[in-house]
Write a protein that holds these residues in place. Structure first.
Motif, PDB file in Angstrom:
ATOM      1  N   PRO A 199      29.046 -33.499   6.605  1.00 16.37           N
ATOM      2  CA  PRO A 199      28.127 -34.529   7.054  1.00 16.37           C
ATOM      3  C   PRO A 199      28.286 -35.136   8.118  1.00 16.37           C
ATOM      4  CG  PRO A 199      28.623 -34.909   4.885  1.00 16.37           C
ATOM      5  CD  PRO A 199      29.362 -33.640   5.111  1.00 16.37           C
ATOM      6  N   PHE A 200      29.484 -35.634   8.144  1.00 15.13           N
ATOM      7  CA  PHE A 200      30.168 -36.386   9.237  1.00 15.13           C
ATOM      8  C   PHE A 200      29.985 -35.559  10.666  1.00 15.13           C
ATOM      9  CE2 PHE A 200      32.855 -38.865   6.099  1.00 15.13           C
ATOM     10  CZ  PHE A 200      32.457 -40.029   6.601  1.00 15.13           C
ATOM     11  N   TRP A 201      30.268 -34.274  10.650  1.00 17.13           N
ATOM     12  CA  TRP A 201      30.338 -33.613  11.717  1.00 17.13           C
ATOM     13  C   TRP A 201      29.062 -33.323  12.371  1.00 17.13           C
ATOM     14  CZ3 TRP A 201      33.114 -32.525  15.733  1.00 17.13           C
ATOM     15  CH2 TRP A 201      32.779 -31.172  16.699  1.00 17.13           C
ATOM     16  N   TRP A 202      28.092 -33.087  11.303  1.00 14.56           N
ATOM     17  CA  TRP A 202      26.526 -32.597  11.706  1.00 14.56           C
ATOM     18  C   TRP A 202      25.925 -34.196  12.305  1.00 14.56           C
ATOM     19  CZ3 TRP A 202      26.425 -28.591  13.649  1.00 14.56           C
ATOM     20  CH2 TRP A 202      26.692 -27.255  13.234  1.00 14.56           C
ATOM     21  N   ALA A 203      26.525 -34.938  11.826  1.00 10.95           N
ATOM     22  CA  ALA A 203      25.791 -36.447  12.248  1.00 10.95           C
ATOM     23  C   ALA A 203      26.269 -36.550  13.724  1.00 10.95           C
ATOM     24  CB  ALA A 203      26.176 -37.717  11.199  1.00 10.95           C
ATOM     25  N   TRP A 204      27.533 -36.478  13.868  1.00 10.63           N
ATOM     26  CA  TRP A 204      28.103 -36.691  15.243  1.00 10.63           C
ATOM     27  C   TRP A 204      27.452 -35.672  16.054  1.00 10.63           C
ATOM     28  CZ3 TRP A 204      30.740 -34.327  19.152  1.00 10.63           C
ATOM     29  CH2 TRP A 204      31.257 -35.060  20.073  1.00 10.63           C
ATOM     30  N   VAL A 205      27.451 -34.501  15.759  1.00 11.21           N
ATOM     31  CA  VAL A 205      26.978 -33.474  16.804  1.00 11.21           C
ATOM     32  C   VAL A 205      25.383 -33.730  17.011  1.00 11.21           C
ATOM     33  CG1 VAL A 205      26.249 -31.060  16.974  1.00 11.21           C
ATOM     34  CG2 VAL A 205      28.483 -31.639  15.990  1.00 11.21           C
ATOM     35  N   GLY A 206      24.654 -33.962  16.099  1.00  9.99           N
ATOM     36  CA  GLY A 206      23.202 -34.278  16.198  1.00  9.99           C
ATOM     37  C   GLY A 206      23.030 -35.418  17.156  1.00  9.99           C
ATOM     38  N   CYS A 207      23.637 -36.405  17.032  1.00  9.76           N
ATOM     39  CA  CYS A 207      23.681 -37.617  17.988  1.00  9.76           C
ATOM     40  C   CYS A 207      24.185 -37.377  19.379  1.00  9.76           C
ATOM     41  CB  CYS A 207      24.741 -38.755  17.147  1.00  9.76           C
ATOM     42  SG  CYS A 207      24.258 -40.347  18.220  1.00  9.76           S
ATOM     43  N   THR A 208      25.272 -36.395  19.492  1.00 11.40           N
ATOM     44  CA  THR A 208      25.672 -36.299  20.875  1.00 11.40           C
ATOM     45  C   THR A 208      24.769 -35.135  21.629  1.00 11.40           C
ATOM     46  OG1 THR A 208      28.013 -36.165  20.166  1.00 11.40           O
ATOM     47  CG2 THR A 208      27.614 -35.007  22.036  1.00 11.40           C
ATOM     48  N   ILE A 209      24.056 -34.512  20.895  1.00 15.32           N
ATOM     49  CA  ILE A 209      23.095 -33.500  21.466  1.00 15.32           C
ATOM     50  C   ILE A 209      21.769 -34.353  21.765  1.00 15.32           C
ATOM     51  CG2 ILE A 209      21.429 -31.473  21.193  1.00 15.32           C
ATOM     52  CD1 ILE A 209      23.696 -30.107  19.435  1.00 15.32           C
ATOM     53  N   GLN A 210      21.317 -35.111  20.905  1.00 16.57           N
ATOM     54  CA  GLN A 210      19.997 -35.883  21.116  1.00 16.57           C
ATOM     55  C   GLN A 210      20.285 -36.712  22.156  1.00 16.57           C
ATOM     56  OE1 GLN A 210      17.268 -34.744  20.183  1.00 16.57           O
ATOM     57  NE2 GLN A 210      17.341 -34.505  17.815  1.00 16.57           N
ATOM     58  N   PHE A 211      21.386 -37.482  22.241  1.00 15.87           N
ATOM     59  CA  PHE A 211      21.492 -38.253  23.263  1.00 15.87           C
ATOM     60  C   PHE A 211      21.875 -38.022  24.671  1.00 15.87           C
ATOM     61  CE2 PHE A 211      21.456 -41.396  19.768  1.00 15.87           C
ATOM     62  CZ  PHE A 211      21.190 -42.498  20.233  1.00 15.87           C
ATOM     63  N   ASN A 212      22.219 -36.666  24.509  1.00 14.54           N
ATOM     64  CA  ASN A 212      22.508 -35.950  25.991  1.00 14.54           C
ATOM     65  C   ASN A 212      20.936 -35.824  26.735  1.00 14.54           C
ATOM     66  OD1 ASN A 212      22.655 -33.249  27.715  1.00 14.54           O
ATOM     67  ND2 ASN A 212      24.603 -34.011  27.482  1.00 14.54           N
ATOM     68  N   GLY A 213      20.963 -36.543  27.851  1.00 18.04           N
ATOM     69  CA  GLY A 213      19.600 -36.357  28.583  1.00 18.04           C
ATOM     70  C   GLY A 213      18.659 -37.381  28.203  1.00 18.04           C
ATOM     71  N   LEU A 214      18.843 -38.108  27.253  1.00 14.97           N
ATOM     72  CA  LEU A 214      17.969 -38.878  26.810  1.00 14.97           C
ATOM     73  C   LEU A 214      17.463 -40.149  27.766  1.00 14.97           C
ATOM     74  CD1 LEU A 214      15.823 -39.950  24.306  1.00 14.97           C
ATOM     75  CD2 LEU A 214      17.702 -41.426  23.529  1.00 14.97           C
ATOM     76  N   VAL A 215      16.058 -40.338  28.017  1.00 13.35           N
ATOM     77  CA  VAL A 215      15.638 -41.450  29.063  1.00 13.35           C
ATOM     78  C   VAL A 215      15.229 -42.445  28.013  1.00 13.35           C
ATOM     79  CG1 VAL A 215      14.163 -42.037  30.631  1.00 13.35           C
ATOM     80  CG2 VAL A 215      15.061 -39.776  30.680  1.00 13.35           C
ATOM     81  N   VAL A 216      16.030 -43.481  27.855  1.00  9.07           N
ATOM     82  CA  VAL A 216      15.319 -44.753  27.205  1.00  9.07           C
ATOM     83  C   VAL A 216      16.160 -45.670  27.627  1.00  9.07           C
ATOM     84  CG1 VAL A 216      17.086 -44.566  25.353  1.00  9.07           C
ATOM     85  CG2 VAL A 216      15.215 -45.506  24.928  1.00  9.07           C
ATOM     86  N   SER A 217      15.579 -47.165  27.461  1.00 10.59           N
ATOM     87  CA  SER A 217      16.277 -48.196  27.896  1.00 10.59           C
ATOM     88  C   SER A 217      17.704 -48.194  27.446  1.00 10.59           C
ATOM     89  CB  SER A 217      15.510 -49.245  27.534  1.00 10.59           C
ATOM     90  OG  SER A 217      15.430 -49.761  26.343  1.00 10.59           O
ATOM     91  N   ALA A 218      18.664 -48.942  27.905  1.00 15.75           N
ATOM     92  CA  ALA A 218      20.053 -49.262  27.633  1.00 15.75           C
ATOM     93  C   ALA A 218      19.954 -49.834  26.133  1.00 15.75           C
ATOM     94  CB  ALA A 218      20.625 -49.832  28.397  1.00 15.75           C
TER      95      ALA A 218
END
Length: 412
Positions: free
Chosen positions: A82-101
């Motif tokens: 679960p640690f790994w999938w949480a980290w992978v999910g976060c890395t993929i979702q935040f890659n290219g995410l347009v949102v305020s800092a």
């Protein structure tokens, strides 16, 4: 390849005809402008976020090191999923995410908080903190679903995010079960989550990924895991006299850790970035070489870290059972994974790494009954010889020696 952030993201994408040297982020939609100079770099917030997973890796590695037998080893590694999938999910979702800092930072810190609660629950996850561990993971999954909705990551209702919400809730509910039943329930859920990229991963195929940011993030997690090798051997060296056998073990363990770093970052990291850039369907590499391959890399390093820590703590002792196999199995898994990632990327595995992984298995088989220093020295010599030969072969301009098995996602 691993770089430190120099500034944070802009709140809006850079226009296609502008290039002022600042980070460029694009939304993952068809209408988003595409800059030929687009580069998304790791931010300070992401580096702080990773610190929580440094703690998580330390907790899991410690559980592996102090475990008694194969059952404890399996239960400890199960908690890393679960640690790994949480980290992978976060890395993929935040890659290219347009949102305020500000929104980006708050979301990252919230997910980091959930992972921190998971980390402190590891020692008693099969005891009184099962619900806390599962509940924190479910919380992380809810936050990732929020990020996915902001990014509009999936066009179908049934997708890896919605599936992970279900499994996340079940991880929490399984924490209510007795310890003996809980481990099997969590094992089943881990198997479901590990299979999800195979079953639903094709729904990522339309997504675009920043070819600099994503390999950099996964490389940073390899650094996190390698840092655990230094922590383990450093703690052992702190309490031992640095002379004779103890000093030799500490020195050899450090050399082995350096060799493991070189094996990934000398050629492997740049190859992963190149493959992601040229692949016709980058998502195919994201769910194979990055998600699965780097999971194997990190598990291999965790096993090797536990083995190195034990070797430094008692270099003249003769470990038995699972403890005698940790170091060799970790190095062999780590080396063999390069064969898998190269096959999925380019359709062929390196002869040198295939041979090195087989030799590491031989050393692993011979390890039980030997003084802990012996396999440590043999494995360090093997890794250094592998890296030295590859460096000589590449710098001399010779063609790569590959076992071709097909066409990789990035071609040959």
């Amino acid at each position: 390849m691993v770089a430190v952030a120099t500034q944070d993201y802009r709140d809006t994408p850079i226009e296609p005809d502008r290039d002022d040297g600042r980070p460029d982020i694009e939304a993952d939609v068809d209408a988003a402008p595409h800059s030929p100079h687009a580069v998304q770099r790791v931010t300070w917030a992401e580096l702080f976020f990773d610190l929580v997973f440094v703690f998580a890796v330390t907790q899991v590695a410690h559980a592996v090191s102090v475990g008694d037998g194969w059952g404890d080893l399996g239960r400890s590694l199960l908690l890393f999923v679960p640690f790994w999938w949480a980290w992978v999910g976060c890395t993929i979702q935040f890659n290219g995410l347009v949102v305020s800092a500000t929104r980006r930072h708050l979301l990252l810190l919230a997910i980091a908080g959930a992972a921190f609660v998971m980390s402190i629950s590891v020692p008693d996850a099969y005891g009184d903190r099962g619900v806390l561990f599962g509940g924190a993971y479910f919380g992380a999954r809810i936050l990732l679903a929020v990020v996915g909705r902001i990014r509009e990551a999936f066009r179908q209702r049934i997708n890896p995010i919605s599936g992970a919400l279900v499994t996340g809730a079940l991880w929490m509910l399984a924490g209510l079960l007795p310890a003996g039943t809980r481990q099997w329930a969590w094992l089943a859920l881990a198997a479901v989550e590990l299979s999800m990229p195979l079953v639903l991963g094709h729904r990522l195929d339309y997504m675009r990924f920043d070819a600099s940011h994503l390999p950099e993030r996964f490389g940073l997690f390899v650094i996190i895991a390698l840092g655990e090798t230094l922590v383990g051997i450093g703690q052992g060296g702190t309490h031992k006299a640095l002379d004779g056998t103890e000093g030799t073990a500490l020195f050899v363990a450090f050399i082995l850790s350096c060799g493991l770093w070189w094996t990934y970052f000398q050629y492997g990291a740049s190859a992963a970035e190149h493959a992601l850039r040229v692949a016709k369907i980058p998502a195919a590499l994201v769910r194979s070489s990055f998600s699965y391959g780097h999971l194997a890399f990190v598990v291999g390093i965790i096993l090797a870290a536990a083995g190195m820590a034990q070797a430094v703590a008692g270099p003249a002792e003769h470990p038995h059972g699972v403890h005698a196999l940790l170091l060799g199995s970790g190095v062999s898994l780590y080396t063999a994974t390069f064969c898998y990632t190269r096959i999925v990327m380019f359709g062929g595995a390196s002869y040198t790494r295939v041979i090195a992984s087989l030799l590491a298995i031989v050393i692993t088989v011979l390890s039980p009954g030997l003084p802990a220093l012996a396999p440590l020295v043999m494995l360090a010599a093997l890794v250094i010889a592998l890296n030295a030969f590859e460096l000589y072969w590449v710098t001399s301009g010779r063609p790569l020696m590959l076992i071709n098995v097909g066409q990789g996602a990035a071609g040959r």
